[in-house]
Structure formats: structure tokens, C-alpha cells
Scaffold this motif. Sequence first.
Motif, PDB file in Angstrom:
ATOM      1  N   ARG A 129       0.881   5.285  -5.065  1.00  0.00           N
ATOM      2  CA  ARG A 129       2.039   4.388  -4.984  1.00  0.00           C
ATOM      3  C   ARG A 129       3.152   4.828  -5.933  1.00  0.00           C
ATOM      4  N   ALA A 130       2.773   5.330  -7.102  1.00  0.00           N
ATOM      5  CA  ALA A 130       3.784   5.822  -8.044  1.00  0.00           C
ATOM      6  C   ALA A 130       4.503   7.039  -7.480  1.00  0.00           C
ATOM      7  N   ARG A 131       3.754   7.918  -6.806  1.00  0.00           N
ATOM      8  CA  ARG A 131       4.361   9.114  -6.222  1.00  0.00           C
ATOM      9  C   ARG A 131       5.290   8.747  -5.063  1.00  0.00           C
ATOM     10  N   VAL A 132       4.918   7.753  -4.284  1.00  0.00           N
ATOM     11  CA  VAL A 132       5.796   7.294  -3.203  1.00  0.00           C
ATOM     12  C   VAL A 132       7.108   6.778  -3.790  1.00  0.00           C
ATOM     13  N   GLU A 133       7.017   5.981  -4.844  1.00  0.00           N
ATOM     14  CA  GLU A 133       8.224   5.443  -5.463  1.00  0.00           C
ATOM     15  C   GLU A 133       9.075   6.550  -6.071  1.00  0.00           C
ATOM     16  N   ALA A 134       8.432   7.569  -6.623  1.00  0.00           N
ATOM     17  CA  ALA A 134       9.183   8.693  -7.189  1.00  0.00           C
ATOM     18  C   ALA A 134       9.994   9.396  -6.105  1.00  0.00           C
ATOM     19  N   LEU A 135       9.424   9.537  -4.929  1.00  0.00           N
ATOM     20  CA  LEU A 135      10.154  10.154  -3.815  1.00  0.00           C
ATOM     21  C   LEU A 135      11.297   9.269  -3.346  1.00  0.00           C
ATOM     22  N   ARG A 136      11.052   7.978  -3.269  1.00  0.00           N
ATOM     23  CA  ARG A 136      12.101   7.054  -2.829  1.00  0.00           C
ATOM     24  C   ARG A 136      13.274   7.026  -3.809  1.00  0.00           C
ATOM     25  N   ASN A 137      12.959   7.189  -5.082  1.00  0.00           N
ATOM     26  CA  ASN A 137      13.987   7.089  -6.111  1.00  0.00           C
ATOM     27  C   ASN A 137      14.538   8.433  -6.546  1.00  0.00           C
ATOM     28  N   ASP A 142       6.747   6.037   7.348  1.00  0.00           N
ATOM     29  CA  ASP A 142       5.480   6.673   6.969  1.00  0.00           C
ATOM     30  C   ASP A 142       5.141   6.374   5.508  1.00  0.00           C
ATOM     31  N   LEU A 143       6.148   6.481   4.646  1.00  0.00           N
ATOM     32  CA  LEU A 143       5.926   6.202   3.227  1.00  0.00           C
ATOM     33  C   LEU A 143       5.502   4.752   3.011  1.00  0.00           C
ATOM     34  N   ASP A 144       6.096   3.839   3.787  1.00  0.00           N
ATOM     35  CA  ASP A 144       5.689   2.431   3.707  1.00  0.00           C
ATOM     36  C   ASP A 144       4.204   2.278   4.063  1.00  0.00           C
ATOM     37  N   GLU A 145       3.781   2.984   5.095  1.00  0.00           N
ATOM     38  CA  GLU A 145       2.382   2.904   5.520  1.00  0.00           C
ATOM     39  C   GLU A 145       1.444   3.483   4.463  1.00  0.00           C
ATOM     40  N   VAL A 146       1.854   4.592   3.871  1.00  0.00           N
ATOM     41  CA  VAL A 146       1.036   5.205   2.824  1.00  0.00           C
ATOM     42  C   VAL A 146       0.903   4.264   1.635  1.00  0.00           C
ATOM     43  N   SER A 147       2.030   3.689   1.217  1.00  0.00           N
ATOM     44  CA  SER A 147       1.999   2.771   0.089  1.00  0.00           C
ATOM     45  C   SER A 147       1.149   1.541   0.401  1.00  0.00           C
ATOM     46  N   GLU A 164       8.243  19.698  -4.988  1.00  0.00           N
ATOM     47  CA  GLU A 164       7.102  19.438  -5.847  1.00  0.00           C
ATOM     48  C   GLU A 164       6.652  17.987  -5.761  1.00  0.00           C
ATOM     49  N   LEU A 165       7.596  17.059  -5.559  1.00  0.00           N
ATOM     50  CA  LEU A 165       7.214  15.655  -5.417  1.00  0.00           C
ATOM     51  C   LEU A 165       6.360  15.446  -4.168  1.00  0.00           C
ATOM     52  N   TRP A 166       6.727  16.101  -3.068  1.00  0.00           N
ATOM     53  CA  TRP A 166       5.922  15.980  -1.854  1.00  0.00           C
ATOM     54  C   TRP A 166       4.530  16.574  -2.064  1.00  0.00           C
ATOM     55  N   ILE A 167       4.471  17.728  -2.705  1.00  0.00           N
ATOM     56  CA  ILE A 167       3.177  18.361  -2.948  1.00  0.00           C
ATOM     57  C   ILE A 167       2.328  17.495  -3.882  1.00  0.00           C
ATOM     58  N   ALA A 168       2.968  16.899  -4.891  1.00  0.00           N
ATOM     59  CA  ALA A 168       2.244  16.006  -5.796  1.00  0.00           C
ATOM     60  C   ALA A 168       1.709  14.783  -5.046  1.00  0.00           C
ATOM     61  N   LEU A 169       2.500  14.263  -4.099  1.00  0.00           N
ATOM     62  CA  LEU A 169       2.037  13.129  -3.303  1.00  0.00           C
ATOM     63  C   LEU A 169       0.819  13.519  -2.472  1.00  0.00           C
ATOM     64  N   LYS A 170       0.850  14.686  -1.878  1.00  0.00           N
ATOM     65  CA  LYS A 170      -0.305  15.135  -1.084  1.00  0.00           C
ATOM     66  C   LYS A 170      -1.552  15.228  -1.955  1.00  0.00           C
ATOM     67  N   THR A 171      -1.415  15.807  -3.143  1.00  0.00           N
ATOM     68  CA  THR A 171      -2.556  15.911  -4.054  1.00  0.00           C
ATOM     69  C   THR A 171      -3.108  14.536  -4.396  1.00  0.00           C
ATOM     70  N   SER A 172      -2.214  13.583  -4.652  1.00  0.00           N
ATOM     71  CA  SER A 172      -2.644  12.228  -4.989  1.00  0.00           C
ATOM     72  C   SER A 172      -3.320  11.548  -3.801  1.00  0.00           C
ATOM     73  N   ILE A 173      -2.771  11.761  -2.601  1.00  0.00           N
ATOM     74  CA  ILE A 173      -3.404  11.198  -1.400  1.00  0.00           C
ATOM     75  C   ILE A 173      -4.806  11.772  -1.217  1.00  0.00           C
ATOM     76  N   ASP A 174      -4.944  13.075  -1.383  1.00  0.00           N
ATOM     77  CA  ASP A 174      -6.258  13.705  -1.231  1.00  0.00           C
ATOM     78  C   ASP A 174      -7.248  13.174  -2.262  1.00  0.00           C
ATOM     79  N   ASP A 175      -6.760  12.933  -3.498  1.00  0.00           N
ATOM     80  CA  ASP A 175      -7.623  12.335  -4.520  1.00  0.00           C
ATOM     81  C   ASP A 175      -8.097  10.950  -4.100  1.00  0.00           C
ATOM     82  N   LEU A 176      -7.184  10.161  -3.516  1.00  0.00           N
ATOM     83  CA  LEU A 176      -7.542   8.802  -3.105  1.00  0.00           C
ATOM     84  C   LEU A 176      -8.521   8.839  -1.936  1.00  0.00           C
TER      85      LEU A 176
END
Length: 255
Positions: free
Chosen positions: A131-139, A164-169, A228-240
Motif C-alpha cells: 500500500r505504501a508503494r502504491v501511494e508512492a506511485l500515485r504521489n 488497477d492500483l486501486d484494486e492492488v491497494s 524504480e517505483l514500479w519495480i519496487a511495487l512488483k517486489t513488494s507484491i511478490d513478497d505479499l
Amino acid sequence: MKFYTADYPDGIRAEHLSEAVSDTDLDLLKEIFFQFYEDPQNQLPYDKENEWGYLWIYGGPYYTSEAVDDLFGSYLPEETLDRLISELESVCAVWSPTPDDHPDGSESFDEEPTSTDDAREFVRSAAQQVRARVEALRNHPPGIGHNHPPEETEQTEAPLTNADLDEVSAAAGALEYAAADAPADASTASRALSVLRAASAKIRGYADKFIVAAVTAAGARFGLGEGELWIALKTSIDDLVSATSKWMELLNLPF
């Protein structure tokens, strides 16, 4: 979620930070902060044509307020955050993640949980991270980490839409709630995992293009910050996804 410091070698939980920090001494918070962010001049290659004069190979740049909120925003009162931001800004205007950064101060997800309680905590931490990574992309402000990519990448579209970001969050939020307060629900986990895996697959295709373009351009004029923000989001999604799957496995629930 725990932070590890010299005074807390066994870790201090994020929700206990406010009790450990005095009104005048922010050294504990600064010690934690410097585990995750550093002055870009410490390790980044210099590039006079890029944002702030550096090649942001570890992500960023991040303004002090962004970095502080990412780590502590959910756990400390606003006045403490403001004082910390003020002190850190006297050191540096923008920050780079450290190479071994684990976002949000969470434990590394390389070690699998061995109990259901540990698994719940891993899911909660991973969900908060997503969720933090999604907000970082939005902002993410235009121009920060983006310096007019090469012509061949100008038309590259973001891998996920706002919907899509809404669904992920929402999926991450559902898992965070389930891990924190609600009984484990295999159907909820299954629906969330479906959304997260689809998002991860979309970002993977984008990440491949991003890496190729960054290498082609030698990183000099490619939008490393947003990529890098998108790649960081993918890493976080994979962790979850991994943490949730392990949690369901420990509970012997089908998903």
C-alpha cells in the motif's frame, strides 16, 4: 514490524517507537532512518545530466518528508515527524535508498515464517509495504527521477492503470485486515492473490522494457525514479503473495 538498532539488538516493534523516543532526543529514529536511506553522494554514480546530479540506481530521489513518512508515518505523532524531518533536512535535501533497503523497516521476507503468528505478521508487514508503494506511485511528482527518456521509450505506458492500483491497494488492505483482526479466510486470500499475481505479471513486462531502455541509455536520461517505483511495487507484491501463501499453508487452508 521490527527495527533493529544498537540499543535494541532484538528489535523494537514499530508501534512502540513513540514510547522509546524522548521529546528532545531523536537519535533512535535517525539511526533507523540511516539504515534505509542515505545521502546520494555516498554511493551513487555522478551524472550531471540526471536529476540532482546522480544516477539513481537504487530508486529515488525521495524528499525527506516522503522517506520519513514511509518509515514512521503510521507510528509517530505529527510533531515528532516534523522535528525529525527538520533535523534530517539539515543534512540532505533528497535521499537514496540504501542498497540493502527493506522498505518500511520490515523484516526481510527471505526467511519464511514457521508459525501462524509469524505468518500473520509477515502478511501485515508485506501488505502495508504494498500500500505504501502504491501511494508512492500515485504521489510521484513529475520531474522527480524523470528526465525525458530516450525517444524509443517516450511512448511507454505505465503497466497499471489507476483502477488497477486501486484494486492492488484494496487487495493488500483486505489481507492486512485479515492478518490483523479477522479469522483467516481462504476465499478472501484467493481473490486477493489473483489480483496481486495479475498486477505482478503486468509490471514484469514493463520492468523488462525499463531495464533494456535504461541500459541502452546508460541511465543518463531515462526516468529511473518512476521505473524504480514500479519495480519496487512488483517486489513488494511478490513478497505479499509469498507471505500469504505461506500463511494459508501453515493454516492448512486451500487457496
